[in-house]
Design a protein around this motif. Structure first.
Motif, PDB file in Angstrom:
ATOM      1  N   THR A   1     -36.015 -10.046  48.846  1.00 27.84           N
ATOM      2  CA  THR A   1     -37.571 -10.298  48.903  1.00 27.84           C
ATOM      3  C   THR A   1     -37.762 -11.847  49.120  1.00 27.84           C
ATOM      4  O   THR A   1     -36.853 -12.546  49.072  1.00 27.84           O
ATOM      5  CB  THR A   1     -38.194  -9.975  47.338  1.00 27.84           C
TER       6      THR A   1
ATOM      7  N   PRO B   1     -36.243  -0.535  50.868  1.00 25.52           N
ATOM      8  CA  PRO B   1     -36.778  -1.481  51.981  1.00 25.52           C
ATOM      9  C   PRO B   1     -38.018  -1.232  52.285  1.00 25.52           C
ATOM     10  O   PRO B   1     -38.194  -0.129  53.042  1.00 25.52           O
ATOM     11  CB  PRO B   1     -35.423  -1.795  52.717  1.00 25.52           C
TER      12      PRO B   1
ATOM     13  N   CYS C   1     -35.834  -8.183  38.695  1.00 24.06           N
ATOM     14  CA  CYS C   1     -35.946  -7.207  40.096  1.00 24.06           C
ATOM     15  C   CYS C   1     -35.469  -5.962  39.970  1.00 24.06           C
ATOM     16  O   CYS C   1     -34.569  -5.735  39.157  1.00 24.06           O
ATOM     17  CB  CYS C   1     -34.934  -8.045  41.014  1.00 24.06           C
TER      18      CYS C   1
ATOM     19  N   ARG D   1     -39.765  -6.061  51.010  1.00 21.73           N
ATOM     20  CA  ARG D   1     -38.163  -6.139  50.664  1.00 21.73           C
ATOM     21  C   ARG D   1     -37.379  -5.564  51.862  1.00 21.73           C
ATOM     22  O   ARG D   1     -37.755  -4.622  52.610  1.00 21.73           O
ATOM     23  CB  ARG D   1     -37.728  -5.068  49.489  1.00 21.73           C
TER      24      ARG D   1
END
Length: 540
Positions: free
Chosen positions: A286, A17, A12, A296
């Motif tokens: 996520t 976001p 990740c 996200r």
């Protein structure tokens, strides 16, 4: 494979976001948590399975359409014979209505849920199970909220906000006013049919005796409009198609709120996604829906219904311990009013018209009564201790003088368990406490006597207990605690062990009273949304 939980996920990469809050689920809890988040100026993305109806809702009045609609086989049997998909005796007729098939279809397999001795009910539909609920509403009082880790007064603002958004009816000066606790926000009830008028009038004459026996009767409080709210939500016309779905929009469904949310800024709805688990990069979340949707979020609100929410949370935690699952054991019965034998069938609402409570040492029992005029005959013939032909003839003769009722018991009587298997499947084992059997027998005997005093005879053999899970009232898998352990939730719905993940549906309820719980769940979700909005605003 069990998910990796709150630890940083391999591969990740932290990125800005996509949204402030990801809400998983579009049912009553999901929309209730979303309204205060959007009102606070936050960016909210909601995902769900997004299933839509495959059979059009019938219009007009039930008796007229049954007599004259040349295409009624579509909504009575279904183009693909959807009415035959669920034939178990204990299940609600709602699971056999073609127009509602989309609400329930594929839920367990899509969410990888397997059950033994339990009927797992949930929804992949836009609006969730509110497309097929009974619309019963009740405010949880201090006694109902005794094990919740916050003061009952903290829900008052939310109760009012949710009530005014939904639109309620049934208010009146009867013996159930305090039990339901919603009359401050409710309009008067829909006009009752002749059988319910007789039942209520007889109760007024025998009130003192019945109250002394622990039995109280009154109008049902329901999320149904008796005054129109614009073209999308008309006042109830008592057309009788409530079982199939309300084409008038008088009965509340969360899909109505999706349209309202979508009309303003800050809200995005993404149907077609069934979430398996979540992953954290340490600064955001996520989701894994098998399709790689690139979302996200700073925080996640789980509102997919108790079973799906539990599956997502346990997979994300990697929690394979056994957890309790509360459900509300139920029973159904038929009442014959001999004085109305031979009466013509009349226009009537299909949702609950009357309600009752029955005091019991092990917890109050709550229930509702309904008109039978729009119930398919097969629902009465099914399981009758007679030949099919004899049962049909008897049913046709009695139907216009018959009501049906149900009874719900406290979740304390349930003994269901859930566990996440190593392969990621949520396994449910149904069960009940040893006290349930005696409680059912006691309730049948007492209800038979109380309704007899009202001129309504409980038909022999009609009192039938529902299978575990058939009530679809589930709670308690991720219960709120003052000091939550891993896998439990705090007073704000935050899951211990998953910082930034919140539960807004009934999975977080630490107990499940016999009274209808959806309205209280929605108020709880509204409260959680308000508190999460404040928390995110304080972080900037």
């Amino acid at each position: 494979m069990v998910a990796r939980g709150a630890a940083a996920c391999v591969g990740c990469v932290s990125s800005p976001p996509t949204c402030d809050v990801l809400v998983i689920g579009s049912g009553p809890a999901g929309v209730s948590a979303t309204f205060p988040l959007v009102a606070a100026g936050l960016r909210v993305t909601m995902v769900d399975g997004g299933a839509l109806p495959g059979v059009a809702l019938p219009h007009g009045e039930f008796l007229a359409e049954r007599a004259g609609d040349a295409r009624q086989s579509d909504w009575m049997l279904g183009p693909q014979f959807e009415a035959l998909h669920h034939t178990a005796l204990a299940l609600s007729p709602k699971l056999r209505v073609p127009t509602l098939d989309y609400v329930f279809r594929g839920f367990a397999s899509a969410n990888r849920i397997e059950a033994a001795g339990f009927t797992p009910i949930g929804s992949l539909a836009a609006g969730g199970l509110s497309n097929a609920w009974g619309c019963g509403v009740a405010r949880f009082d201090a006694a109902d909220l005794g094990r919740f880790p916050f003061a009952p007064g903290e829900l008052e603002t939310s109760f009012e906000a949710v009530a005014r958004r939904m639109g309620l009816s049934g208010a009146g000066a009867d013996d159930l006013r305090a039990h339901f606790g919603v009359d401050d926000w409710a309009d008067p009830a829909v006009e009752p049919d002749a059988l319910h008028r007789a039942l209520l009038d007889r109760y007024a004459m025998r009130r003192a005796r019945l109250l002394g026996a622990g039995f109280a009767l009154g109008r049902a409080r329901v999320a149904v409009l008796t005054r129109a709210r614009g073209p999308a939500r008309a006042a109830c016309s008592r057309a009788g198609f409530c079982l199939w779905g309300c084409a008038e929009g008088a009965m509340y469904a969360a899909g109505q709120d999706l349209a309202t949310l979508g009309a303003g800024p800050g809200f995005t709805y993404r149907p077609g996604h069934v979430v398996s688990h979540l992953a954290s990069d340490g600064d955001g979340w996520t989701m894994d829906d098998g399709a790689g949707l690139p979302l996200r979020a700073r925080a996640v609100v789980l509102a997919a219904g108790t079973l799906a929410t539990t599956a997502i949370a346990l997979r994300t935690l990697g929690d394979t311990d056994e957890h309790r699952l509360l459900s509300a054991p139920s029973a159904a019965f038929a009442l014959w009013l001999p004085r109305h034998l031979g009466a013509p069938r009349e226009r009537a609402a299909g949702f609950a018209q009357a309600a009752y409570t029955l005091a019991d040492p092990d917890g109050a029992i709550c229930g509702f009564t309904f008109s039978t005029h729009a119930l398919p005959l097969v629902e009465f013939v099914r399981g009758a201790p007679l030949s099919r032909g004899a049962a049909l003839r008897l049913t046709r003769g009695l139907l216009s003088s018959t009501l049906v009722g149900n009874a719900f018991f406290s979740g304390a009587y349930s003994a269901n368990r859930v566990r996440l298997r190593a392969d990621g499947v949520l396994s449910i084992t149904g069960g009940a406490s040893a006290e349930l059997g005696p409680a059912l027998l006691r309730a049948e005997r007492r209800l038979r006597a109380c309704f007899r005093a009202l001129g309504a005879l409980m038909l022999p053999g009609s009192f039938r207990a529902g299978a575990a899970g058939a009530d679809a009232h589930y709670a308690g898998t991720l219960p709120m605690r003052r000091e939550p352990a891993r896998g439990e939730t705090d007073a704000d719905g935050a899951i211990a062990g998953l910082p930034g993940v919140y539960v807004a549906d009934a999975a977080a309820m630490p107990e499940l009273p016999a009274k209808s719980h959806t309205f209280a769940m929605m108020a709880g979700a509204d409260r959680i949304g308000r508190r999460l909005a404040l928390r995110l605003a304080s972080r900037g």
